[in-house]
Scaffold this motif. Sequence first.
Motif, PDB file in Angstrom:
ATOM      1  N   LEU A  84      -4.089 -13.678   2.185  1.00  0.00           N
ATOM      2  CA  LEU A  84      -2.690 -14.083   2.367  1.00  0.00           C
ATOM      3  C   LEU A  84      -1.779 -13.679   1.216  1.00  0.00           C
ATOM      4  N   SER A  85      -2.327 -13.042   0.180  1.00  0.00           N
ATOM      5  CA  SER A  85      -1.488 -12.556  -0.916  1.00  0.00           C
ATOM      6  C   SER A  85      -0.891 -11.201  -0.550  1.00  0.00           C
ATOM      7  N   ALA A  86       0.146 -10.795  -1.292  1.00  0.00           N
ATOM      8  CA  ALA A  86       0.756  -9.480  -1.062  1.00  0.00           C
ATOM      9  C   ALA A  86      -0.261  -8.372  -1.317  1.00  0.00           C
ATOM     10  N   GLU A  87      -1.126  -8.574  -2.304  1.00  0.00           N
ATOM     11  CA  GLU A  87      -2.149  -7.572  -2.607  1.00  0.00           C
ATOM     12  C   GLU A  87      -3.144  -7.443  -1.454  1.00  0.00           C
ATOM     13  N   PHE A  88      -3.520  -8.590  -0.886  1.00  0.00           N
ATOM     14  CA  PHE A  88      -4.423  -8.564   0.266  1.00  0.00           C
ATOM     15  C   PHE A  88      -3.783  -7.812   1.428  1.00  0.00           C
ATOM     16  N   ASP A  89      -2.499  -8.102   1.700  1.00  0.00           N
ATOM     17  CA  ASP A  89      -1.801  -7.435   2.799  1.00  0.00           C
ATOM     18  C   ASP A  89      -1.787  -5.924   2.602  1.00  0.00           C
ATOM     19  N   ALA A  90      -1.603  -5.487   1.350  1.00  0.00           N
ATOM     20  CA  ALA A  90      -1.572  -4.054   1.063  1.00  0.00           C
ATOM     21  C   ALA A  90      -2.923  -3.414   1.357  1.00  0.00           C
ATOM     22  N   VAL A  91      -3.994  -4.057   0.900  1.00  0.00           N
ATOM     23  CA  VAL A  91      -5.337  -3.517   1.116  1.00  0.00           C
ATOM     24  C   VAL A  91      -5.680  -3.522   2.608  1.00  0.00           C
ATOM     25  N   HIS A  92      -5.343  -4.614   3.289  1.00  0.00           N
ATOM     26  CA  HIS A  92      -5.628  -4.712   4.720  1.00  0.00           C
ATOM     27  C   HIS A  92      -4.925  -3.603   5.497  1.00  0.00           C
ATOM     28  N   ALA A  93      -3.613  -3.428   5.258  1.00  0.00           N
ATOM     29  CA  ALA A  93      -2.856  -2.407   5.988  1.00  0.00           C
ATOM     30  C   ALA A  93      -3.427  -1.020   5.716  1.00  0.00           C
ATOM     31  N   PHE A  94      -3.752  -0.746   4.456  1.00  0.00           N
ATOM     32  CA  PHE A  94      -4.365   0.547   4.114  1.00  0.00           C
ATOM     33  C   PHE A  94      -5.667   0.737   4.888  1.00  0.00           C
ATOM     34  N   ALA A  95      -6.521  -0.297   4.904  1.00  0.00           N
ATOM     35  CA  ALA A  95      -7.827  -0.179   5.547  1.00  0.00           C
ATOM     36  C   ALA A  95      -7.700   0.104   7.038  1.00  0.00           C
ATOM     37  N   VAL A  96      -6.726  -0.538   7.702  1.00  0.00           N
ATOM     38  CA  VAL A  96      -6.560  -0.324   9.142  1.00  0.00           C
ATOM     39  C   VAL A  96      -6.067   1.101   9.425  1.00  0.00           C
ATOM     40  N   VAL A  97      -5.087   1.563   8.648  1.00  0.00           N
ATOM     41  CA  VAL A  97      -4.580   2.922   8.869  1.00  0.00           C
ATOM     42  C   VAL A  97      -5.662   3.946   8.561  1.00  0.00           C
ATOM     43  N   ARG A  98      -6.415   3.730   7.487  1.00  0.00           N
ATOM     44  CA  ARG A  98      -7.503   4.658   7.154  1.00  0.00           C
ATOM     45  C   ARG A  98      -8.556   4.665   8.253  1.00  0.00           C
ATOM     46  N   ALA A  99      -8.926   3.489   8.765  1.00  0.00           N
ATOM     47  CA  ALA A  99      -9.919   3.433   9.835  1.00  0.00           C
ATOM     48  C   ALA A  99      -9.404   4.123  11.098  1.00  0.00           C
TER      49      ALA A  99
END
Length: 430
Positions: free
Chosen positions: A85-100
């Motif tokens: 739920l942190s901004a850092e988590f959101d950044a990593v999550h969004a990156f991971a989905v686009v990369r996948a």
Amino acid sequence: MVKVDIIDAVLDTALEKRQTNVPAPAGPRVLMWKQDPSVAEIGIRKTFLPRPVSTGPCDARIKVTVAGVLPIVANAMGDFIEAPLSAEFDAVHAFAVVRATLTMYQRALAGGDVPAAVPWQWNTPRNADPIEIFPRHSNMQNAFYSRTGRLLAFGFFPRRGATIFTCRSLDIVAHEAGHAVLDGMKPNWLLAGNPPQTGALHESFGDLTAIFLTLSQLDQVEAVIAQTKANLHNKTFLADLAEEFGLALGLPMGLRNADNDLTVSQVGNEVHALSQVFTGAIYDILADIFEFERQPLVRDDAVTLHAVGEYVRSLLVRAIHAAPASAATFADVANQMLLVASADGKPAAYRNFIRNRFVLREVVASPAPLTDDHRLTDTLIPIPHVADTMPQNRETCCGTMTLPEHNGVDDAIRWEQQEFLNRLGKECAG
């Protein structure tokens, strides 16, 4: 495609150099939402990205920017494990989905052991600029892909005392990434001057990308099998898209439901609704092939569904690749799917599923009865509809389709400016 072939050659050379000089570093583990946040049984899980990721996070094709947040550095183990739920988590999550998502389509178009180069629309042999993700772009009930901005933007908005972040939904991030992938494959399809079905193909590809990404992950496939008892027409998070966002807007089935019975004559020229016709047909074909291939006494249903999802994804993306560069219709893609399935040596039942589902959706007419096997010489005939000659109505589409640069507004402004300059020139000359 010349552009893709050249990029492939560059990648091949880079891979050869890397293999002979430096061993490839391991990719990171990341924490991410494996589904929409409302799907509690899936939730946040750790996953592995099998390629190098640098500070940001970023790699050669994708980078992330969050206003007010420093670039994120991997931990001592080389992983990106951030507080949920942190901004850092959101950044990593969004990156991971686009990369996948990008990796998924690279595999779908791969030739042999070589991954396909899936370019962004602006990539050329001299331009390898990545796409930029803005997980917390602005206060808006939407998300969008921008070609000119070379970015993916995800909004956030207050609802019942909480804040909904669209970047946290795997469905929404994959949907917008799907728009970007398709724009690299078929740049003209995004233009508003195409027939309504072309715009609907773009919207549908985004929704189907979310479904295919779910089916590419074994833990989610197992959850779908358990949830549906191996019947994909039972209620499932696989067919419901962006549930949290939908619930915030009062839509209990999410923003869209892929398991629908809509026909072309029921939806007119509204691109959002029209896209659900194509999405529904593909979902039915997926369910038909899965049921046809099931052998639960021989292999686990999850293994079968994972393989079927992989095949249908490859089938569709190759059919799209072979479809017209502009003004493409549902019938164009359906006929290409028949050709691809035949070339793959699949049973006639696969072609029957494709033909029958598009006939039932009023997309095409079949020259042979649906009880007969599809003949390789039969081309499905498009059924004309009044909406075919109408302009696209994108009013209820996602942010990508309603963005001024994509919906014809910016083109109209440029035309008006040029007309103004022409008039000025004539008056000065007179």
